[in-house]
Design a protein around this motif. Sequence first.
Motif, PDB file in Angstrom:
ATOM      1  N   THR A  42     -66.725 -27.279  47.253  1.00 20.30           N
ATOM      2  CA  THR A  42     -66.990 -26.030  47.974  1.00 20.30           C
ATOM      3  C   THR A  42     -68.292 -26.585  48.968  1.00 20.30           C
ATOM      4  N   LEU A  43     -68.314 -26.186  49.926  1.00 20.16           N
ATOM      5  CA  LEU A  43     -69.136 -26.119  51.013  1.00 20.16           C
ATOM      6  C   LEU A  43     -69.794 -24.945  51.661  1.00 20.16           C
ATOM      7  N   PRO A  44     -70.935 -24.800  52.319  1.00 19.12           N
ATOM      8  CA  PRO A  44     -71.257 -23.471  52.768  1.00 19.12           C
ATOM      9  C   PRO A  44     -70.211 -22.885  53.702  1.00 19.12           C
ATOM     10  N   SER A  45     -70.320 -21.611  54.013  1.00 16.32           N
ATOM     11  CA  SER A  45     -69.434 -21.139  54.898  1.00 16.32           C
ATOM     12  C   SER A  45     -70.022 -21.340  56.299  1.00 16.32           C
ATOM     13  N   ARG A  46     -71.174 -21.535  56.432  1.00 16.74           N
ATOM     14  CA  ARG A  46     -71.694 -21.783  57.747  1.00 16.74           C
ATOM     15  C   ARG A  46     -71.048 -23.219  58.275  1.00 16.74           C
ATOM     16  N   LYS A  47     -70.995 -24.165  57.264  1.00 15.82           N
ATOM     17  CA  LYS A  47     -70.255 -25.533  57.473  1.00 15.82           C
ATOM     18  C   LYS A  47     -68.876 -25.404  57.770  1.00 15.82           C
ATOM     19  N   TRP A  48     -68.297 -24.723  56.865  1.00 13.18           N
ATOM     20  CA  TRP A  48     -66.683 -24.317  57.192  1.00 13.18           C
ATOM     21  C   TRP A  48     -66.596 -23.858  58.562  1.00 13.18           C
ATOM     22  N   ARG A  49     -67.299 -22.894  58.791  1.00 18.94           N
ATOM     23  CA  ARG A  49     -66.986 -22.321  60.395  1.00 18.94           C
ATOM     24  C   ARG A  49     -67.322 -23.178  61.520  1.00 18.94           C
ATOM     25  N   GLU A  50     -68.037 -24.214  61.134  1.00 25.11           N
ATOM     26  CA  GLU A  50     -68.559 -25.438  62.219  1.00 25.11           C
ATOM     27  C   GLU A  50     -67.243 -26.176  62.281  1.00 25.11           C
ATOM     28  N   ILE A  51     -66.683 -26.742  61.093  1.00 20.48           N
ATOM     29  CA  ILE A  51     -65.669 -27.437  61.071  1.00 20.48           C
ATOM     30  C   ILE A  51     -64.195 -26.732  61.642  1.00 20.48           C
ATOM     31  N   VAL A  52     -64.400 -25.476  61.284  1.00 20.06           N
ATOM     32  CA  VAL A  52     -62.960 -24.847  61.842  1.00 20.06           C
ATOM     33  C   VAL A  52     -63.198 -24.471  63.537  1.00 20.06           C
ATOM     34  N   PHE A  53     -64.317 -24.190  63.926  1.00 18.06           N
ATOM     35  CA  PHE A  53     -64.747 -24.164  65.177  1.00 18.06           C
ATOM     36  C   PHE A  53     -64.517 -25.418  66.140  1.00 18.06           C
ATOM     37  N   VAL A  54     -64.787 -26.738  65.614  1.00 18.93           N
ATOM     38  CA  VAL A  54     -64.564 -27.898  66.606  1.00 18.93           C
ATOM     39  C   VAL A  54     -63.131 -28.218  66.313  1.00 18.93           C
ATOM     40  N   ARG A  55     -62.313 -27.557  65.485  1.00 16.16           N
ATOM     41  CA  ARG A  55     -60.899 -27.798  65.393  1.00 16.16           C
ATOM     42  C   ARG A  55     -60.673 -29.227  64.548  1.00 16.16           C
TER      43      ARG A  55
END
Length: 115
Positions: A20-33
């Motif tokens: 698991t990872l925090p949602s904020r980090k997940w959003r960053e990983i997806v945002f930078v593609r």
Amino acid sequence: MADDRPFHDLRRLDGAGAFTLPSRKWREIVFVRALRRGSDGLYRRDPDRPLPPMREPELFPVGVAFRAEPLPDPTAGRADPKNPRRRDRSRIRLTPVRGAAPPPPPPGPSAVHGS
């Protein structure tokens, strides 16, 4: 002063490779593609995009597909507007999917150029 240490809030869950990872980090990983969602709903690492700094980048190898599932936020309804770090404690569970088909190749350039 900026904190330049790599991100380290990944939590391994079991021997199958889930974490698991925090949602904020997940959003960053997806945002930078760095991870892209395929037509099958699974996320795959894009080798042309760098991951944000983290201590365990080997958890995101190229060619492995991941199923992403949001986990319940343990602080739901108890947000503190004065402390944004406390506000978002939700996490995402990433599970490697063994035997997932590789993503389809990107479409080639169009044969028609202009009008």
